[in-house]
Design a protein around this motif. Structure first.
Motif, PDB file in Angstrom:
ATOM      1  N   LEU A  27     -16.134  11.540 -39.422  1.00 13.34           N
ATOM      2  CA  LEU A  27     -14.665  11.211 -39.184  1.00 13.34           C
ATOM      3  C   LEU A  27     -14.441  11.784 -37.604  1.00 13.34           C
ATOM      4  O   LEU A  27     -13.771  11.064 -36.759  1.00 13.34           O
ATOM      5  N   MET A  28     -14.849  13.023 -37.348  1.00 13.59           N
ATOM      6  CA  MET A  28     -14.664  13.601 -36.092  1.00 13.59           C
ATOM      7  C   MET A  28     -15.488  12.677 -35.024  1.00 13.59           C
ATOM      8  O   MET A  28     -15.027  12.682 -33.878  1.00 13.59           O
ATOM      9  N   ALA A  30     -16.103   9.406 -35.139  1.00 13.07           N
ATOM     10  CA  ALA A  30     -15.312   8.255 -35.039  1.00 13.07           C
ATOM     11  C   ALA A  30     -14.150   8.471 -34.009  1.00 13.07           C
ATOM     12  O   ALA A  30     -13.966   7.685 -33.166  1.00 13.07           O
ATOM     13  N   ARG A  31     -13.453   9.528 -34.273  1.00 11.17           N
ATOM     14  CA  ARG A  31     -12.238   9.697 -33.449  1.00 11.17           C
ATOM     15  C   ARG A  31     -12.519  10.036 -32.214  1.00 11.17           C
ATOM     16  O   ARG A  31     -11.935   9.418 -31.061  1.00 11.17           O
ATOM     17  N   ALA A  32     -13.756  10.915 -31.763  1.00 10.82           N
ATOM     18  CA  ALA A  32     -14.263  11.076 -30.537  1.00 10.82           C
ATOM     19  C   ALA A  32     -14.541   9.680 -29.792  1.00 10.82           C
ATOM     20  O   ALA A  32     -14.282   9.572 -28.550  1.00 10.82           O
ATOM     21  N   ARG A  34     -13.174   6.852 -30.348  1.00 12.30           N
ATOM     22  CA  ARG A  34     -12.054   6.053 -30.324  1.00 12.30           C
ATOM     23  C   ARG A  34     -11.419   6.515 -28.919  1.00 12.30           C
ATOM     24  O   ARG A  34     -10.908   5.787 -28.349  1.00 12.30           O
ATOM     25  N   ASP A  35     -11.282   7.809 -28.881  1.00  9.61           N
ATOM     26  CA  ASP A  35     -10.824   8.558 -27.551  1.00  9.61           C
ATOM     27  C   ASP A  35     -11.435   8.102 -26.203  1.00  9.61           C
ATOM     28  O   ASP A  35     -10.782   7.780 -25.444  1.00  9.61           O
ATOM     29  N   ALA A  42      -5.303   7.186 -27.130  1.00  7.51           N
ATOM     30  CA  ALA A  42      -5.930   8.673 -27.600  1.00  7.51           C
ATOM     31  C   ALA A  42      -4.661   9.355 -27.089  1.00  7.51           C
ATOM     32  O   ALA A  42      -4.302  10.569 -27.723  1.00  7.51           O
ATOM     33  N   ALA A  45      -1.489   9.290 -28.794  1.00  7.03           N
ATOM     34  CA  ALA A  45      -1.528   9.853 -30.008  1.00  7.03           C
ATOM     35  C   ALA A  45      -1.573  11.476 -30.264  1.00  7.03           C
ATOM     36  O   ALA A  45      -0.859  12.032 -30.860  1.00  7.03           O
ATOM     37  N   ARG A  46      -1.992  11.785 -29.187  1.00  7.87           N
ATOM     38  CA  ARG A  46      -2.048  13.170 -28.994  1.00  7.87           C
ATOM     39  C   ARG A  46      -0.878  13.772 -28.860  1.00  7.87           C
ATOM     40  O   ARG A  46      -0.110  14.794 -29.153  1.00  7.87           O
ATOM     41  N   GLN A  49       1.304  13.731 -31.947  1.00  9.94           N
ATOM     42  CA  GLN A  49       0.908  14.906 -32.878  1.00  9.94           C
ATOM     43  C   GLN A  49       1.431  16.238 -32.118  1.00  9.94           C
ATOM     44  O   GLN A  49       1.897  17.068 -33.039  1.00  9.94           O
TER      45      GLN A  49
END
Length: 58
Positions: A27-28, A30-32, A34-35, A42, A45-46, A49
């Motif tokens: 998951l991490m 995949a997120r990296a 995508r960022d 990204a 989204a930050r 959050q």
């Protein structure tokens, strides 16, 4: 399909933790990815959050 075990052999706690750790690593990753591919999204989204955490009440 992921590797499945027969139902007669219950999963041990160690196997569950190992499977969960692998999932979180994926998951991490995949997120990296995508960022890197979508930096504007990204960043947005930050910011969302951060706003959620700022307005969160303990």
């Amino acid at each position: 399909m992921p590797d499945t075990q027969p139902n007669d052999a219950p999963e041990t706690a160690a196997q569950r933790r190992a499977r969960r750790a692998q999932f979180l690593r994926d998951l991490m990753e995949a997120r990296a990815l995508r960022d890197r591919v979508q930096p504007r999204r990204a960043r947005a989204a930050r910011m969302r959050q951060q706003m959620r955490m700022r307005t969160f009440r303990w």
